[in-house]
Design a protein around this motif. Structure first.
Motif, PDB file in Angstrom:
ATOM      1  N   LEU A 130       0.703  -1.210   0.121  1.00  0.00           N
ATOM      2  CA  LEU A 130       0.084  -0.129  -0.176  1.00  0.00           C
ATOM      3  C   LEU A 130       0.987   1.225  -0.133  1.00  0.00           C
ATOM      4  O   LEU A 130       2.102   1.160   0.442  1.00  0.00           O
ATOM      5  N   GLN A 131       0.407   2.094  -0.636  1.00  0.00           N
ATOM      6  CA  GLN A 131       1.033   3.560  -0.567  1.00  0.00           C
ATOM      7  C   GLN A 131       0.095   4.523   0.092  1.00  0.00           C
ATOM      8  O   GLN A 131       0.322   4.787   1.294  1.00  0.00           O
ATOM      9  N   CYS A 132      -0.862   5.002  -0.760  1.00  0.00           N
ATOM     10  CA  CYS A 132      -1.609   6.346  -0.317  1.00  0.00           C
ATOM     11  C   CYS A 132      -2.594   5.672   0.672  1.00  0.00           C
ATOM     12  O   CYS A 132      -3.264   6.226   1.342  1.00  0.00           O
ATOM     13  N   GLY A 133      -2.994   4.443   0.510  1.00  0.00           N
ATOM     14  CA  GLY A 133      -3.983   3.701   1.227  1.00  0.00           C
ATOM     15  C   GLY A 133      -5.427   3.959   0.949  1.00  0.00           C
ATOM     16  O   GLY A 133      -6.529   3.204   1.461  1.00  0.00           O
ATOM     17  N   TYR A 134      -5.561   4.658  -0.285  1.00  0.00           N
ATOM     18  CA  TYR A 134      -7.095   5.023  -0.724  1.00  0.00           C
ATOM     19  C   TYR A 134      -7.630   3.586  -1.113  1.00  0.00           C
ATOM     20  O   TYR A 134      -8.865   3.372  -0.526  1.00  0.00           O
ATOM     21  N   CYS A 135      -7.160   2.901  -1.654  1.00  0.00           N
ATOM     22  CA  CYS A 135      -7.746   1.654  -2.150  1.00  0.00           C
ATOM     23  C   CYS A 135      -7.745   0.449  -1.218  1.00  0.00           C
ATOM     24  O   CYS A 135      -8.563  -0.610  -1.524  1.00  0.00           O
ATOM     25  N   THR A 136      -6.850   0.500  -0.133  1.00  0.00           N
ATOM     26  CA  THR A 136      -6.510  -0.579   0.657  1.00  0.00           C
ATOM     27  C   THR A 136      -7.713  -1.214   1.508  1.00  0.00           C
ATOM     28  O   THR A 136      -7.997  -2.395   1.120  1.00  0.00           O
ATOM     29  N   PRO A 137      -8.412  -0.514   1.843  1.00  0.00           N
ATOM     30  CA  PRO A 137      -9.959  -1.087   2.608  1.00  0.00           C
ATOM     31  C   PRO A 137     -10.651  -1.942   1.604  1.00  0.00           C
ATOM     32  O   PRO A 137     -10.969  -3.004   1.746  1.00  0.00           O
TER      33      PRO A 137
END
Length: 149
Positions: free
Chosen positions: A85-92
């Motif tokens: 993960l980097q920005c975390g926007y897609c992570t969830p």
């Protein structure tokens, strides 16, 4: 006024605005990017395409509802270890989708994992580390309970 009843993470209310469940991200608003993925009655669904009334008498689970879930816990650890993960926007949404792939045993190869993630867009990672994290988590879960779902 029409009322509806739905269960979100075991409680009745709405996602971002009323419950402040901000793990469900609004992305494209067309169901393409996958950032808004939640489970509806145990199946992944794009929340941006669902009216609240469509969830009447249904169970909705957001990423916040998975506290204590062993598959999500394993995925979180492997995502961290693999720098997935980097920005975390897609992570969830990636975690919810990956959990579904693992539980349905759709993680037998890199191609199968990539196909399963096709509805989730990540603009930062290039997917290589995400795929590796999911593969490792699937192997660990399989070793822990090879016949369990």
């Amino acid at each position: 006024m029409t009322s509806i009843r739905l269960r979100i993470n075991g409680a009745a209310d709405f996602l971002r605005e009323r419950r402040n469940l901000t793990g469900t991200h609004l992305g494209c608003e067309h169901g393409v990017c996958g950032a808004c993925t939640v489970l509806v009655d145990g199946e992944p669904a794009r929340s941006c395409l669902m009216l609240a009334v469509a969830c009447d008498e249904r169970a909705v689970e957001t990423i916040e509802g998975f506290a204590g879930d062993r598959v999500i816990a394993t995925l979180r650890r492997t995502f961290h270890q693999h720098h997935a993960l980097q920005c975390g926007y897609c992570t969830p949404a990636m975690l919810i989708t990956a959990r579904d792939l693992i539980l349905r045993k759709r993680t037998g190869s890199e191609r199968e994992i990539r196909d399963g993630l096709a509805g989730n867009i990540c603009r930062c990672t290039g997917y290589t580390n995400i795929v590796a994290a999911i593969a490792e988590a699937a192997q660990e879960i399989g070793r822990e309970a090879p016949n369990a779902q």
